[in-house]
Design a protein around this motif. Sequence first.
Motif, PDB file in Angstrom:
ATOM      1  N   GLY A   1     -79.511  -3.543  72.429  1.00  0.00           N
ATOM      2  CA  GLY A   1     -80.192  -3.166  71.063  1.00  0.00           C
ATOM      3  C   GLY A   1     -80.234  -1.702  71.005  1.00  0.00           C
ATOM      4  N   PRO A   2     -80.842  -1.520  69.767  1.00  0.00           N
ATOM      5  CA  PRO A   2     -81.174   0.042  69.334  1.00  0.00           C
ATOM      6  C   PRO A   2     -82.157   0.468  70.453  1.00  0.00           C
ATOM      7  CG  PRO A   2     -81.209  -1.349  67.408  1.00  0.00           C
ATOM      8  CD  PRO A   2     -81.133  -2.216  68.657  1.00  0.00           C
ATOM      9  N   ALA A   3     -82.138   1.755  70.499  1.00  0.00           N
ATOM     10  CA  ALA A   3     -83.237   2.352  71.447  1.00  0.00           C
ATOM     11  C   ALA A   3     -84.612   2.037  70.928  1.00  0.00           C
ATOM     12  CB  ALA A   3     -83.010   4.032  71.430  1.00  0.00           C
ATOM     13  N   GLY A   4     -85.425   1.775  71.721  1.00  0.00           N
ATOM     14  CA  GLY A   4     -86.778   1.528  71.502  1.00  0.00           C
ATOM     15  C   GLY A   4     -86.737  -0.128  71.120  1.00  0.00           C
ATOM     16  N   ASP A   5     -85.940  -0.909  71.191  1.00  0.00           N
ATOM     17  CA  ASP A   5     -86.308  -2.366  71.094  1.00  0.00           C
ATOM     18  C   ASP A   5     -86.394  -2.660  72.385  1.00  0.00           C
ATOM     19  OD1 ASP A   5     -85.287  -2.334  68.435  1.00  0.00           O
ATOM     20  OD2 ASP A   5     -83.497  -3.651  68.671  1.00  0.00           O
ATOM     21  N   GLU A   6     -87.146  -3.979  72.401  1.00  0.00           N
ATOM     22  CA  GLU A   6     -87.978  -4.619  73.433  1.00  0.00           C
ATOM     23  C   GLU A   6     -87.020  -5.512  74.102  1.00  0.00           C
ATOM     24  OE1 GLU A   6     -91.698  -7.173  74.846  1.00  0.00           O
ATOM     25  OE2 GLU A   6     -91.017  -7.501  72.940  1.00  0.00           O
ATOM     26  N   ALA A   7     -86.692  -5.520  75.328  1.00  0.00           N
ATOM     27  CA  ALA A   7     -85.719  -6.485  76.101  1.00  0.00           C
ATOM     28  C   ALA A   7     -86.462  -7.808  76.523  1.00  0.00           C
ATOM     29  CB  ALA A   7     -85.148  -5.920  77.148  1.00  0.00           C
ATOM     30  N   ASP A   8     -87.797  -7.768  76.428  1.00  0.00           N
ATOM     31  CA  ASP A   8     -88.805  -8.933  77.022  1.00  0.00           C
ATOM     32  C   ASP A   8     -88.357  -9.575  78.238  1.00  0.00           C
ATOM     33  OD1 ASP A   8     -90.622 -10.604  76.695  1.00  0.00           O
ATOM     34  OD2 ASP A   8     -89.382 -12.121  75.582  1.00  0.00           O
ATOM     35  N   ILE A   9     -88.254  -8.541  79.062  1.00  0.00           N
ATOM     36  CA  ILE A   9     -88.067  -8.877  80.581  1.00  0.00           C
ATOM     37  C   ILE A   9     -88.986  -9.721  81.196  1.00  0.00           C
ATOM     38  CG2 ILE A   9     -87.710  -7.929  82.922  1.00  0.00           C
ATOM     39  CD1 ILE A   9     -85.510  -7.389  80.981  1.00  0.00           C
ATOM     40  N   GLU A  10     -88.770 -10.965  81.603  1.00  0.00           N
ATOM     41  CA  GLU A  10     -89.622 -11.954  82.282  1.00  0.00           C
ATOM     42  C   GLU A  10     -89.492 -11.991  83.691  1.00  0.00           C
ATOM     43  OE1 GLU A  10     -92.094 -13.141  80.764  1.00  0.00           O
ATOM     44  OE2 GLU A  10     -91.354 -12.909  78.586  1.00  0.00           O
ATOM     45  N   GLY A  11     -88.427 -11.389  84.423  1.00  0.00           N
ATOM     46  CA  GLY A  11     -88.595 -11.637  85.868  1.00  0.00           C
ATOM     47  C   GLY A  11     -87.638 -10.294  86.561  1.00  0.00           C
ATOM     48  N   ILE A  12     -88.049  -9.969  87.500  1.00  0.00           N
ATOM     49  CA  ILE A  12     -87.364  -8.909  88.491  1.00  0.00           C
ATOM     50  C   ILE A  12     -87.057  -9.399  89.922  1.00  0.00           C
ATOM     51  CG2 ILE A  12     -87.772  -7.082  86.682  1.00  0.00           C
ATOM     52  CD1 ILE A  12     -89.659  -5.944  88.908  1.00  0.00           C
ATOM     53  N   GLY A  13     -85.945  -9.235  90.383  1.00  0.00           N
ATOM     54  CA  GLY A  13     -85.815  -9.606  91.980  1.00  0.00           C
ATOM     55  C   GLY A  13     -84.854  -8.433  92.386  1.00  0.00           C
ATOM     56  N   ARG A  14     -84.912  -8.453  93.771  1.00  0.00           N
ATOM     57  CA  ARG A  14     -84.046  -7.619  94.464  1.00  0.00           C
ATOM     58  C   ARG A  14     -83.218  -8.293  95.599  1.00  0.00           C
ATOM     59  NH1 ARG A  14     -85.819  -1.851  97.194  1.00  0.00           N
ATOM     60  NH2 ARG A  14     -84.142  -1.374  98.065  1.00  0.00           N
ATOM     61  N   ALA A  15     -81.916  -7.878  95.664  1.00  0.00           N
ATOM     62  CA  ALA A  15     -81.116  -8.430  96.763  1.00  0.00           C
ATOM     63  C   ALA A  15     -79.779  -7.722  96.621  1.00  0.00           C
ATOM     64  CB  ALA A  15     -80.814  -9.986  96.590  1.00  0.00           C
ATOM     65  N   GLY A  16     -79.121  -7.675  97.792  1.00  0.00           N
ATOM     66  CA  GLY A  16     -77.957  -7.283  97.923  1.00  0.00           C
ATOM     67  C   GLY A  16     -77.877  -5.843  97.395  1.00  0.00           C
ATOM     68  N   GLY A  17     -78.741  -4.838  97.441  1.00  0.00           N
ATOM     69  CA  GLY A  17     -78.626  -3.517  97.045  1.00  0.00           C
ATOM     70  C   GLY A  17     -78.732  -3.452  95.395  1.00  0.00           C
ATOM     71  N   TYR A  18     -79.235  -4.452  94.844  1.00  0.00           N
ATOM     72  CA  TYR A  18     -79.310  -4.590  93.497  1.00  0.00           C
ATOM     73  C   TYR A  18     -80.704  -4.944  93.006  1.00  0.00           C
ATOM     74  CZ  TYR A  18     -74.359  -4.035  92.934  1.00  0.00           C
ATOM     75  OH  TYR A  18     -73.171  -3.733  92.990  1.00  0.00           O
ATOM     76  N   LEU A  19     -81.140  -4.511  91.809  1.00  0.00           N
ATOM     77  CA  LEU A  19     -82.510  -4.986  91.259  1.00  0.00           C
ATOM     78  C   LEU A  19     -82.048  -5.790  90.083  1.00  0.00           C
ATOM     79  CD1 LEU A  19     -85.595  -4.936  90.851  1.00  0.00           C
ATOM     80  CD2 LEU A  19     -84.843  -3.086  89.040  1.00  0.00           C
ATOM     81  N   TRP A  20     -82.392  -6.996  89.951  1.00  0.00           N
ATOM     82  CA  TRP A  20     -82.062  -8.038  88.839  1.00  0.00           C
ATOM     83  C   TRP A  20     -83.168  -7.954  87.889  1.00  0.00           C
ATOM     84  CZ3 TRP A  20     -77.028 -10.205  88.510  1.00  0.00           C
ATOM     85  CH2 TRP A  20     -76.444  -9.696  89.622  1.00  0.00           C
ATOM     86  N   ALA A  21     -82.882  -8.145  86.839  1.00  0.00           N
ATOM     87  CA  ALA A  21     -83.776  -8.132  85.512  1.00  0.00           C
ATOM     88  C   ALA A  21     -83.305  -9.316  84.494  1.00  0.00           C
ATOM     89  CB  ALA A  21     -84.070  -6.911  84.801  1.00  0.00           C
ATOM     90  N   VAL A  22     -84.231 -10.223  84.046  1.00  0.00           N
ATOM     91  CA  VAL A  22     -83.602 -11.232  83.292  1.00  0.00           C
ATOM     92  C   VAL A  22     -84.772 -10.970  81.987  1.00  0.00           C
ATOM     93  CG1 VAL A  22     -82.711 -12.656  84.778  1.00  0.00           C
ATOM     94  CG2 VAL A  22     -85.178 -12.947  84.260  1.00  0.00           C
ATOM     95  N   GLY A  23     -84.213 -11.265  80.746  1.00  0.00           N
ATOM     96  CA  GLY A  23     -84.871 -11.505  79.467  1.00  0.00           C
ATOM     97  C   GLY A  23     -85.335 -13.076  79.368  1.00  0.00           C
ATOM     98  N   SER A  24     -86.195 -13.157  78.539  1.00  0.00           N
ATOM     99  CA  SER A  24     -86.849 -14.447  78.167  1.00  0.00           C
ATOM    100  C   SER A  24     -85.621 -15.449  77.671  1.00  0.00           C
ATOM    101  CB  SER A  24     -88.071 -14.659  77.192  1.00  0.00           C
ATOM    102  OG  SER A  24     -87.389 -14.024  75.954  1.00  0.00           O
ATOM    103  N   HIS A  25     -84.758 -15.012  77.057  1.00  0.00           N
ATOM    104  CA  HIS A  25     -83.615 -15.671  76.354  1.00  0.00           C
ATOM    105  C   HIS A  25     -84.318 -16.637  75.348  1.00  0.00           C
ATOM    106  CE1 HIS A  25     -81.447 -14.356  79.830  1.00  0.00           C
ATOM    107  NE2 HIS A  25     -80.256 -14.769  79.275  1.00  0.00           N
ATOM    108  N   SER A  26     -85.361 -16.397  74.803  1.00  0.00           N
ATOM    109  CA  SER A  26     -86.253 -17.293  73.776  1.00  0.00           C
ATOM    110  C   SER A  26     -85.883 -16.904  72.430  1.00  0.00           C
ATOM    111  CB  SER A  26     -87.632 -17.410  74.243  1.00  0.00           C
ATOM    112  OG  SER A  26     -88.261 -16.217  74.252  1.00  0.00           O
TER     113      SER A  26
END
Length: 192
Positions: A1-26
Amino acid sequence: GPAGDEADIEGIGRAGGYLWAVGSHSLKRKKIKAKHADAKAIKQLAKVEDEPNRRIIVRIPVVTDEDGLPTLAREVTVDGETRTAASLGGVGVSLTDLLADDDHLGPFLQIPSKDNGFDLEGVAAVDERLYLGLRGPVLRAWAVVLEVHPYVEEDDPHVLRLRKIGPDAEPYRKHFLNLDGLGVRDLCPDGD
């Protein structure tokens, strides 16, 4: 989205050299405020917003800097392997698009999260798998955890897709947990 829009990140995890982030999808319903007159309050209740920037699964490469601290990178080469930041959703196909025809979850995609609609909260990253906990819907006291196996699209290393898994070759697998009416608020991996 446009700069400044909230992504509503609800969870983060780390595995395999990556940080994973997920939005609420709601979806979200407008809030009623004490200052609203009855007519405005009723009108507010009818407004449901859909923000594509909530429908994202993102991976970001993690490298260790010279001080031993984790640092995020858009793209990095580690031991001859190039790791890139990539996403599923936002613009393009999202997880909710893939769930639209699902017998259990599809009917809840058009319901706001606070009304027992689809609401993703929490992720556990284990190797190439992500487990996505759903706060809602809760189905007759049963909570749902989705398992997905993201991979990078060959034509664009910044786009994620989901491998077909399970006996029905769907891009996700559902796990049902009897949590006595509670939804999942967070996940944490325990071994593999």
